[in-house]
Design a protein around this motif. Structure first.
Motif, PDB file in Angstrom:
ATOM      1  N   UNK A 158      -1.002 -16.518   0.573  1.00 22.10           N
ATOM      2  CA  UNK A 158      -1.640 -16.187   1.578  1.00 22.10           C
ATOM      3  C   UNK A 158      -0.535 -14.809   1.341  1.00 22.10           C
ATOM      4  N   UNK A 159       0.915 -14.443   0.513  1.00 24.05           N
ATOM      5  CA  UNK A 159       1.166 -13.144   0.067  1.00 24.05           C
ATOM      6  C   UNK A 159       0.849 -12.279   1.675  1.00 24.05           C
ATOM      7  N   UNK A 160       1.680 -12.938   2.539  1.00 30.49           N
ATOM      8  CA  UNK A 160       1.821 -12.437   4.023  1.00 30.49           C
ATOM      9  C   UNK A 160       3.484 -11.938   4.376  1.00 30.49           C
ATOM     10  N   UNK A 161       3.844 -10.730   3.870  1.00 31.47           N
ATOM     11  CA  UNK A 161       5.068 -10.485   4.403  1.00 31.47           C
ATOM     12  C   UNK A 161       5.278 -10.026   5.287  1.00 31.47           C
ATOM     13  N   UNK A 162       4.188  -9.538   6.331  1.00 35.40           N
ATOM     14  CA  UNK A 162       4.229  -9.167   7.914  1.00 35.40           C
ATOM     15  C   UNK A 162       4.992 -10.392   8.377  1.00 35.40           C
ATOM     16  N   UNK A 163       4.583 -11.446   8.080  1.00 36.41           N
ATOM     17  CA  UNK A 163       4.651 -12.672   9.222  1.00 36.41           C
ATOM     18  C   UNK A 163       5.861 -13.526   8.625  1.00 36.41           C
ATOM     19  N   UNK A 170       0.748  -1.284   0.176  1.00 38.53           N
ATOM     20  CA  UNK A 170       0.120   0.014  -0.075  1.00 38.53           C
ATOM     21  C   UNK A 170       0.728   0.738  -0.735  1.00 38.53           C
ATOM     22  N   UNK A 171       1.978   1.048   0.770  1.00 39.84           N
ATOM     23  CA  UNK A 171       3.078   2.299   0.456  1.00 39.84           C
ATOM     24  C   UNK A 171       4.204   2.476  -0.853  1.00 39.84           C
ATOM     25  N   UNK A 172       4.041   1.425  -1.575  1.00 40.51           N
ATOM     26  CA  UNK A 172       4.484   1.454  -2.411  1.00 40.51           C
ATOM     27  C   UNK A 172       4.106   1.708  -4.068  1.00 40.51           C
ATOM     28  N   UNK A 173       2.266   1.150  -4.064  1.00 44.54           N
ATOM     29  CA  UNK A 173       1.500   1.618  -5.220  1.00 44.54           C
ATOM     30  C   UNK A 173       0.697   2.419  -5.404  1.00 44.54           C
ATOM     31  N   UNK A 200      25.540  -7.208   5.388  1.00 40.85           N
ATOM     32  CA  UNK A 200      25.641  -6.241   6.207  1.00 40.85           C
ATOM     33  C   UNK A 200      27.412  -6.408   6.652  1.00 40.85           C
ATOM     34  N   UNK A 201      27.969  -7.024   6.583  1.00 40.34           N
ATOM     35  CA  UNK A 201      29.346  -6.993   6.867  1.00 40.34           C
ATOM     36  C   UNK A 201      29.852  -6.001   5.685  1.00 40.34           C
ATOM     37  N   UNK A 202      29.493  -5.993   4.683  1.00 33.33           N
ATOM     38  CA  UNK A 202      29.657  -5.610   3.310  1.00 33.33           C
ATOM     39  C   UNK A 202      28.923  -4.547   2.956  1.00 33.33           C
ATOM     40  N   UNK A 203      28.219  -4.025   3.657  1.00 32.04           N
ATOM     41  CA  UNK A 203      27.817  -2.427   3.680  1.00 32.04           C
ATOM     42  C   UNK A 203      26.364  -2.362   3.311  1.00 32.04           C
ATOM     43  N   UNK A 204      26.186  -3.369   2.438  1.00 36.55           N
ATOM     44  CA  UNK A 204      24.728  -3.237   1.788  1.00 36.55           C
ATOM     45  C   UNK A 204      23.701  -3.484   2.419  1.00 36.55           C
ATOM     46  N   UNK A 205      22.081  -3.266   2.069  1.00 37.76           N
ATOM     47  CA  UNK A 205      21.204  -3.176   2.229  1.00 37.76           C
ATOM     48  C   UNK A 205      20.272  -3.835   1.851  1.00 37.76           C
ATOM     49  N   UNK A 206      19.927  -5.318   2.458  1.00 35.70           N
ATOM     50  CA  UNK A 206      19.237  -6.380   1.703  1.00 35.70           C
ATOM     51  C   UNK A 206      17.863  -5.945   1.420  1.00 35.70           C
ATOM     52  N   UNK A 207      17.531  -5.893   0.458  1.00 34.23           N
ATOM     53  CA  UNK A 207      15.794  -6.025   0.185  1.00 34.23           C
ATOM     54  C   UNK A 207      15.173  -6.926   0.084  1.00 34.23           C
ATOM     55  N   UNK A 208      14.746  -7.720   1.166  1.00 35.72           N
ATOM     56  CA  UNK A 208      14.329  -9.379   1.058  1.00 35.72           C
ATOM     57  C   UNK A 208      12.584  -9.173   0.825  1.00 35.72           C
ATOM     58  N   UNK A 209      11.560 -10.114  -0.180  1.00 30.87           N
ATOM     59  CA  UNK A 209      10.597 -10.297  -0.672  1.00 30.87           C
ATOM     60  C   UNK A 209      10.202 -11.478  -0.865  1.00 30.87           C
ATOM     61  N   UNK A 210       9.265 -12.484  -0.652  1.00 30.81           N
ATOM     62  CA  UNK A 210       9.369 -13.728  -0.858  1.00 30.81           C
ATOM     63  C   UNK A 210       9.365 -14.451  -2.110  1.00 30.81           C
ATOM     64  N   UNK A 264      15.781  -5.223   4.948  1.00 30.94           N
ATOM     65  CA  UNK A 264      14.291  -4.276   4.365  1.00 30.94           C
ATOM     66  C   UNK A 264      13.049  -5.222   3.999  1.00 30.94           C
ATOM     67  N   UNK A 265      12.307  -5.428   4.252  1.00 29.48           N
ATOM     68  CA  UNK A 265      11.993  -6.615   3.311  1.00 29.48           C
ATOM     69  C   UNK A 265      10.273  -6.331   3.557  1.00 29.48           C
ATOM     70  N   UNK A 266      10.314  -5.798   1.914  1.00 31.94           N
ATOM     71  CA  UNK A 266       9.028  -5.393   1.007  1.00 31.94           C
ATOM     72  C   UNK A 266       8.662  -6.056   0.361  1.00 31.94           C
ATOM     73  N   UNK A 267       7.449  -6.134  -0.307  1.00 29.84           N
ATOM     74  CA  UNK A 267       6.258  -6.376  -1.078  1.00 29.84           C
ATOM     75  C   UNK A 267       6.321  -4.789  -1.875  1.00 29.84           C
ATOM     76  N   UNK A 268       5.317  -5.587  -2.749  1.00 29.48           N
ATOM     77  CA  UNK A 268       5.299  -3.998  -3.991  1.00 29.48           C
ATOM     78  C   UNK A 268       5.783  -5.043  -5.069  1.00 29.48           C
ATOM     79  N   UNK A 269       5.992  -6.408  -5.583  1.00 31.71           N
ATOM     80  CA  UNK A 269       6.736  -6.882  -6.844  1.00 31.71           C
ATOM     81  C   UNK A 269       5.153  -7.324  -8.141  1.00 31.71           C
ATOM     82  N   UNK A 270       4.339  -7.542  -7.430  1.00 34.95           N
ATOM     83  CA  UNK A 270       2.922  -7.463  -8.313  1.00 34.95           C
ATOM     84  C   UNK A 270       2.263  -6.364  -8.238  1.00 34.95           C
ATOM     85  N   UNK A 271       2.580  -5.204  -7.911  1.00 32.32           N
ATOM     86  CA  UNK A 271       1.910  -3.441  -8.617  1.00 32.32           C
ATOM     87  C   UNK A 271       3.462  -3.066  -9.507  1.00 32.32           C
TER      88      UNK A 271
END
Length: 382
Positions: free
Chosen positions: A155-160, A23-26, A134-144, A56-63
C-alpha cells in the motif's frame, strides 16, 4: 498567497503530527535530499519553542536506500517487493540521520506496522513509548516498518498511518505536507478550471472521486489517500491541514498561526470525540477506589494511580474499557493499563513498587488521564 489559497487561521493546537511525503525528500532520480526538509524542520523548531509538541511521520526510506546502491543493482527500480524492502532497510538510518541534522533535540526512530496498531496491547505499548519520548523532549520520526510489513509496503500509504498516529498520540491536528498547495475541485495539473478549496466541513464521496493517485514517481500516495487520512482523523475529532511543503514562506506563516492551504474540519473536538467514545464504550470490568482517588480524578483531572485503588472486579485485560467506582457507584470510565490480575496485586501500592511486584511495568498509572472520562454526576457520590 500560494496558488490562489488565501490566508486563514490555523486551528488551535498543542500537539500535532506532521506527515512528510517522499516527494518532498527525494530528488527526481530517487535520491534523498534535504532541500525541502529544512523549512519543514524550521516549522517544527518554531512550534517547539512555542511550547508545542510535534511527531513526524516521514516517508522516504526507499528513496534513501535507492541512493546508496548502484543503479544497475537488482531491485533498485522498486518493482519487486523484496527489492523495496531491502531499499527501505538500507535507507531508514539515512532518513533519520537527515532529520537529525536539522534539530538540536534528539530524534527518535519509531517503526510501526498497522498490525502494531490493531493489536491492543502493542497499540498501548506504542502509545506509552511515544508519550515518554515527548516527555523527554525528543522528536519522534515514525515510518512504517517496511522491511517486514508486506501488505503495508504494497500500500505504501503513510497518509493513513499518520492519521492513526495522530489518534494514537492524542494530537490536536494532523499536518500533511505535500507537493501541492492544498485541495482543489479537480486535479490542477490536468484541469485548468480547478479552484482551491480553502475550508471543508466534511470529506464526501464527491471529494474522493475528484482526487487522483500518486502525484510523483517518488511518492506512493496522492490526494485521495490524504482525504482518506483526513476522514480517519476527523472520526477521532482531529482536524487535518493540507499545505505545500515545498513553500518555505507558507511554512513560515504556519509558524505564526496562518495557513495558506486547506483546512479539513472534524465534526467534534478531539476531547469531545474521545469522551463520547469512552462514555458509550461497554465496560468489561471495574476498579474500586478510595476517597482520595475520587477527589483527584473528579476534582483535579489526575490519572488513576495504584495507591488509590482498593481492588478490581471482573477479568479485564490491558487495553479494555473499565468503570472506576467509589463505594460501588461508577463515576468514571477509562482504558486499563494493567489487567485485572495485575491491578489486584499492585492495589494500594506505591508506583515505585510496580516493577518489583509484577516483574515488569507498563508505567505508573492504572488509567492515564488521557484515557479517562468522568461520567455525568451520579447522585450517590459525595
Amino acid at each position: 498567497m500560494s496558488s490562489g489559497f488565501t490566508a486563514q487561521p490555523l486551528p488551535t493546537w498543542r500537539r500535532a503530527v506532521l506527515k512528510v511525503g517522499s516527494s518532498l525528500l527525494a530528488t527526481p532520480d530517487g535520491a534523498l535530499t534535504g532541500q525541502h526538509a529544512d523549512a519543514l524542520a524550521a516549522f517544527v523548531t518554531a512550534s517547539r519553542q512555542a511550547g508545542r509538541e510535534v511527531v513526524i511521520v516521514s516517508s522516504g526510506a526507499v528513496a534513501a536506500g535507492r541512493g546508496l546502491v548502484p543503479p544497475q543493482a537488482p531491485g533498485t527500480g522498486g518493482t519487486g517487493l523484496g527489492g523495496r524492502q531491502a531499499l527501505a532497510a538500507l535507507g531508514q538510518t539515512r532518513l533519520v540521520g537527515l532529520w537529525q541534522t536539522f534539530f538540536d533535540a534528539p530524534v527518535a526512530q519509531v517503526l510501526l506496522t498497522h498490525d502494531d496498531l490493531r493489536n491492543r496491547r502493542r497499540y498501548l505499548n506504542a502509545r506509552t513509548t511515544l508519550r515518554e519520548l515527548l516527555a523527554l523532549g525528543a522528536i519522534p520520526v515514525i515510518n512504517e516498518n517496511d522491511t517486514v510489513a508486506v501488505d503495508e509496503l504494497k500500500l505504501g500509504d503513510n497518509d493513513n498511518l499518520a492519521a492513526i498516529v495522530a489518534a494514537l498520540v492524542d494530537a490536536d491536528v494532523l499536518f500533511i505536507a505535500s507537493d501541492i498547495a492544498g485541495l482543489y475541485t479537480a486535479n490542477p495539473r490536468t484541469e485548468p478550471s480547478a479552484v482551491p478549496v480553502l475550508d471543508l466541513d466534511e470529506v464526501l464521496p464527491v471529494h474522493l472521486a475528484s482526487a487522483g493517485g500518486a502525484g510523483t514517481a517518488a511518492g506512493t500516495g496522492g490526494m485521495r489517500t490524504k482525504l482518506e487520512a483526513a476522514m480517519k482523523a476527523a472520526a477521532a475529532g482531529i482536524e487535518t491541514v493540507l499545505f505545500d511543503g515545498r513553500d518555505a514562506a507558507c511554512l513560515a506563516r504556519m509558524a505564526d498561526g496562518v495557513l495558506t492551504g486547506t483546512r479539513l474540519r472534524a465534526p467534534r473536538s478531539r476531547l469531545a470525540a474521545r469522551k463520547y467514545w469512552l462514555r458509550h464504550a461497554p465496560a468489561v470490568g471495574c476498579v474500586g477506589v478510595d476517597a482520595g482517588a475520587l477527589e483527584a480524578l473528579r476534582g483535579r483531572g489526575a490519572s488513576l494511580l495504584p495507591g488509590g485503588v482498593l481492588g478490581a472486579d471482573g477479568d479485564f485485560a490491558r487495553g479494555d474499557v473499565i468503570d472506576i467506582a467509589f463505594e460501588g457507584a461508577p463515576f468514571a470510565r477509562g482504558i486499563a493499563q494493567y489487567a485485572a490480575t495485575d491491578v489486584r496485586r499492585i492495589a494500594r501500592r506505591h508506583t515505585r513498587d510496580i516493577d518489583a511486584v509484577l516483574g515488569y511495568s507498563y508505567g505508573e498509572t492504572i488509567v492515564h488521564r488521557d484515557d479517562l472520562v468522568v461520567l455525568p454526576d451520579p447522585a450517590r457520590l459525595p
